[in-house]
Design a protein around this motif. Structure first.
Motif, PDB file in Angstrom:
ATOM      1  N   VAL A  74       5.102   2.526   2.012  1.00 11.41           N
ATOM      2  CA  VAL A  74       3.709   2.078   2.073  1.00 11.41           C
ATOM      3  C   VAL A  74       3.480   1.210   3.302  1.00 11.41           C
ATOM      4  N   ASN A  75       2.228   1.190   3.759  1.00 12.70           N
ATOM      5  CA  ASN A  75       1.823   0.285   4.842  1.00 12.70           C
ATOM      6  C   ASN A  75       0.551  -0.445   4.424  1.00 12.70           C
ATOM      7  N   LYS A  76       0.038  -1.271   5.308  1.00 14.98           N
ATOM      8  CA  LYS A  76      -1.125  -2.095   5.004  1.00 14.98           C
ATOM      9  C   LYS A  76      -2.307  -1.254   4.539  1.00 14.98           C
ATOM     10  N   ALA A  77      -2.518  -0.103   5.167  1.00 19.79           N
ATOM     11  CA  ALA A  77      -3.652   0.749   4.819  1.00 19.79           C
ATOM     12  C   ALA A  77      -3.571   1.261   3.388  1.00 19.79           C
ATOM     13  N   TYR A  78      -2.347   1.306   2.826  1.00 21.21           N
ATOM     14  CA  TYR A  78      -2.164   1.807   1.465  1.00 21.21           C
ATOM     15  C   TYR A  78      -2.202   0.706   0.408  1.00 21.21           C
ATOM     16  N   VAL A  79      -2.183  -0.555   0.845  1.00 21.33           N
ATOM     17  CA  VAL A  79      -2.102  -1.637  -0.154  1.00 21.33           C
ATOM     18  C   VAL A  79      -3.269  -2.611  -0.083  1.00 21.33           C
ATOM     19  N   GLU A  80      -4.089  -2.519   0.944  1.00 18.68           N
ATOM     20  CA  GLU A  80      -5.157  -3.504   1.145  1.00 18.68           C
ATOM     21  C   GLU A  80      -6.519  -2.880   0.901  1.00 18.68           C
ATOM     22  N   VAL A  83     -13.654  -2.167   2.796  1.00 18.25           N
ATOM     23  CA  VAL A  83     -15.062  -2.374   2.413  1.00 18.25           C
ATOM     24  C   VAL A  83     -15.632  -1.144   1.725  1.00 18.25           C
ATOM     25  N   ASP A  84     -14.962   0.009   1.902  1.00 18.13           N
ATOM     26  CA  ASP A  84     -15.484   1.259   1.340  1.00 18.13           C
ATOM     27  C   ASP A  84     -14.868   1.617  -0.006  1.00 18.13           C
ATOM     28  N   SER A  85     -13.949   0.787  -0.503  1.00 19.79           N
ATOM     29  CA  SER A  85     -13.287   1.149  -1.756  1.00 19.79           C
ATOM     30  C   SER A  85     -12.949  -0.096  -2.569  1.00 19.79           C
ATOM     31  N   ASN A  86     -12.963   0.060  -3.882  1.00 19.97           N
ATOM     32  CA  ASN A  86     -12.616  -1.048  -4.770  1.00 19.97           C
ATOM     33  C   ASN A  86     -11.201  -0.920  -5.313  1.00 19.97           C
ATOM     34  N   THR A  87     -10.424  -0.017  -4.718  1.00 23.12           N
ATOM     35  CA  THR A  87      -9.035   0.162  -5.124  1.00 23.12           C
ATOM     36  C   THR A  87      -8.215   0.568  -3.912  1.00 23.12           C
ATOM     37  N   THR A  88      -6.899   0.607  -4.086  1.00 23.22           N
ATOM     38  CA  THR A  88      -6.007   1.012  -2.995  1.00 23.22           C
ATOM     39  C   THR A  88      -5.143   2.179  -3.450  1.00 23.22           C
ATOM     40  N   MET A  89      -4.474   2.806  -2.495  1.00 20.79           N
ATOM     41  CA  MET A  89      -3.596   3.915  -2.844  1.00 20.79           C
ATOM     42  C   MET A  89      -2.453   3.439  -3.733  1.00 20.79           C
ATOM     43  N   LEU A  90      -1.927   2.263  -3.436  1.00 22.28           N
ATOM     44  CA  LEU A  90      -0.852   1.737  -4.276  1.00 22.28           C
ATOM     45  C   LEU A  90      -1.346   1.476  -5.691  1.00 22.28           C
ATOM     46  N   ASP A  91      -2.575   0.968  -5.821  1.00 21.59           N
ATOM     47  CA  ASP A  91      -3.147   0.750  -7.157  1.00 21.59           C
ATOM     48  C   ASP A  91      -3.167   2.048  -7.965  1.00 21.59           C
ATOM     49  N   LEU A  92      -3.632   3.110  -7.336  1.00 15.76           N
ATOM     50  CA  LEU A  92      -3.727   4.398  -8.035  1.00 15.76           C
ATOM     51  C   LEU A  92      -2.347   4.928  -8.400  1.00 15.76           C
ATOM     52  N   PHE A  93      -1.408   4.796  -7.466  1.00 17.11           N
ATOM     53  CA  PHE A  93      -0.051   5.279  -7.711  1.00 17.11           C
ATOM     54  C   PHE A  93       0.576   4.547  -8.896  1.00 17.11           C
ATOM     55  N   VAL A 115       6.447  -0.875   5.583  1.00 19.69           N
ATOM     56  CA  VAL A 115       6.628  -0.787   7.038  1.00 19.69           C
ATOM     57  C   VAL A 115       5.885  -1.898   7.778  1.00 19.69           C
ATOM     58  N   ASP A 116       5.229  -2.796   7.043  1.00 15.78           N
ATOM     59  CA  ASP A 116       4.614  -3.966   7.671  1.00 15.78           C
ATOM     60  C   ASP A 116       4.637  -5.115   6.668  1.00 15.78           C
ATOM     61  N   GLN A 117       4.350  -6.313   7.147  1.00 17.09           N
ATOM     62  CA  GLN A 117       4.483  -7.508   6.308  1.00 17.09           C
ATOM     63  C   GLN A 117       3.451  -7.547   5.187  1.00 17.09           C
ATOM     64  N   THR A 118       2.239  -7.057   5.455  1.00 14.60           N
ATOM     65  CA  THR A 118       1.200  -7.057   4.415  1.00 14.60           C
ATOM     66  C   THR A 118       1.626  -6.201   3.231  1.00 14.60           C
ATOM     67  N   ALA A 119       2.167  -5.027   3.526  1.00 17.93           N
ATOM     68  CA  ALA A 119       2.629  -4.137   2.458  1.00 17.93           C
ATOM     69  C   ALA A 119       3.789  -4.766   1.696  1.00 17.93           C
ATOM     70  N   TYR A 120       4.682  -5.433   2.418  1.00 17.28           N
ATOM     71  CA  TYR A 120       5.821  -6.088   1.773  1.00 17.28           C
ATOM     72  C   TYR A 120       5.340  -7.211   0.845  1.00 17.28           C
ATOM     73  N   ASN A 121       4.387  -8.015   1.301  1.00 14.67           N
ATOM     74  CA  ASN A 121       3.872  -9.106   0.474  1.00 14.67           C
ATOM     75  C   ASN A 121       3.206  -8.574  -0.796  1.00 14.67           C
ATOM     76  N   ARG A 122       2.467  -7.493  -0.666  1.00 13.49           N
ATOM     77  CA  ARG A 122       1.804  -6.901  -1.835  1.00 13.49           C
ATOM     78  C   ARG A 122       2.851  -6.366  -2.818  1.00 13.49           C
ATOM     79  N   GLU A 126       3.593  -7.538  -6.808  1.00 13.29           N
ATOM     80  CA  GLU A 126       3.646  -6.633  -7.960  1.00 13.29           C
ATOM     81  C   GLU A 126       4.981  -6.730  -8.709  1.00 13.29           C
ATOM     82  N   ARG A 127       5.888  -7.583  -8.199  1.00 15.65           N
ATOM     83  CA  ARG A 127       7.208  -7.770  -8.811  1.00 15.65           C
ATOM     84  C   ARG A 127       8.003  -6.463  -8.853  1.00 15.65           C
ATOM     85  N   LEU A 128       7.936  -5.715  -7.760  1.00 12.10           N
ATOM     86  CA  LEU A 128       8.679  -4.472  -7.635  1.00 12.10           C
ATOM     87  C   LEU A 128       9.926  -4.695  -6.786  1.00 12.10           C
ATOM     88  N   HIS A 129      10.763  -3.677  -6.694  1.00 13.95           N
ATOM     89  CA  HIS A 129      11.886  -3.708  -5.767  1.00 13.95           C
ATOM     90  C   HIS A 129      11.336  -3.378  -4.377  1.00 13.95           C
TER      91      HIS A 129
END
Length: 349
Positions: A74-80, A83-93, A115-122, A126-129
């Motif tokens: 995952v990257n930032k675009a998948y976890v953040e 303005v056009d959406s109320n969910t993320t790809m990671l949320d759906l997954f 692959v970036d710090q934002t994705a890692y923080n998210r 979520e308390r994932l590995h």
């Protein structure tokens, strides 16, 4: 001049001390033929605990007893949120994993490679590995549009990372985060060691052994052995000789050139009845395990159409719970809503 006399007693004491010191050195000092620090590149030498890197630690934490993990990148675009959406790809997954009781325990074996710090923080939130994949001088935080240069670079970086996992001796399911896990896919996979690679396809030609199937590297299950490691080595070696091609195209080229047979790999191509996608919907909602938002160009289009997929799935499950007669009538005409956003995504760059 008279030489000083050395008493037998003093000589005996000195000799004893020297002998004792020599024995201590022999006991605590390794033989000359054994280096103090064996090379970590030598796979025949057991690595001491202090050579165990972060990836090894996380793989151990996430794996099943038979050394199998589930990996998504995952990257930032998948976890953040945008303005056009109320969910993320990671949320759906993650929602898809949590909807089905059989899938609940699978999250314990999920490793998210960020692959970036934002994705890692998210991921940590979520308390994932979680594992941070670092590439010096490259920013993968934005949306990598299908077949753009940065998209292709990210796919190759992913391939290199997954190669490391195989070399550590772990089997894995790799899944794109835009794959919805509606049912436990392990129940539809061959879990014995006869199949080295089981890989999804865009369109299934009816033959699970036919190399004429159009492979899709967004979902596959692979066993760690010398054959699959050799495949990944040969695959990644083509990175600089494949301008304009994504890593999936290169693997397809290698397949058509006969690499599976040359390496002695047994490969199974997964039926879209069970492992479906937007390229070819499963026609059997009673059997489908996964739905992949393939054949789609933009993240926003994927998000909108995958939300509809989950809506359709929830409605189907609700109908089963409400009316027991539905559960025994597998001939009901149940269809997925059309993936209109993804169809239209090809009209825009």
């Amino acid at each position: 001049m008279d030489c000083p006399k050395i008493s037998i007693t003093n000589f005996t004491v000195v000799s004893s001390l020297l002998l004792a010191g020599g024995l201590v050195c022999l006991l605590i000092w390794p033989p000359i033929s054994t280096p103090l620090f064996s090379s970590p590149l030598n796979s025949n030498i057991k690595k001491p605990k202090f050579w165990e890197d972060e990836l090894e630690v996380i793989l151990k934490q996430a794996s099943t007893p038979d050394k199998t993990v589930i990996i998504a990148v995952v990257n930032k675009a998948y976890v953040e949120l945008s303005v056009d959406s109320n969910t993320t790809m990671l949320d759906l997954f993650l929602e898809s994993l949590r909807l089905e009781e059989d899938n609940a325990s699978l999250q314990n074996h999920l490793l998210l490679a960020a692959v970036d710090q934002t994705a890692y923080n998210r991921c940590k939130a979520e308390r994932l590995h979680c594992y941070r994949v670092v590439t010096d001088g490259v920013d993968y935080s934005g949306e990598e549009v299908y077949m753009s240069k940065d998209f292709i670079k990210m796919m190759w970086r992913r391939t290199l990372f997954l190669s490391r996992v195989l070399k550590y001796g772990y089997n894995f399911i790799f899944t794109d985060a835009d794959v919805m896990w509606l049912r436990n896919p392990f129940l539809r996979l061959s879990m014995n060691s006869t199949d080295d690679l089981q890989i999804s396809v865009d369109k299934f030609n009816g033959n699970p052994r036919s190399e004429k199937n159009h492979i899709n590297t967004g979902f596959y299950y692979i066993i760690s052995n010398y054959k699959t490691i050799s495949l990944f080595d040969a695959w990644y070696a083509q990175k600089d000789n494949s301008t304009g091609k994504k890593e999936q195209d290169v693997l397809s080229d290698l397949m058509m050139a006969g690499i599976f047979g040359k390496l002695g790999l047994r490969v199974r191509f997964l039926d879209t009845k069970y492992f479906s996608g937007f390229c070819e919907d499963s026609k059997d909602i009673w059997a489908v395990s996964t739905v992949h938002a393939n054949c789609c160009r933009h993240i926003m289009a994927k998000l909108r159409d995958l939300k509809v997929v989950l809506r359709d799935w929830k409605q189907f499950k609700a109908a089963l719970n409400k009316n027991s007669s539905v559960a025994v009538n597998e001939n009901m005409n149940l269809r997925w809503t059309a993936h209109t956003e993804c169809l239209n995504s090809w009209k825009y760059k």
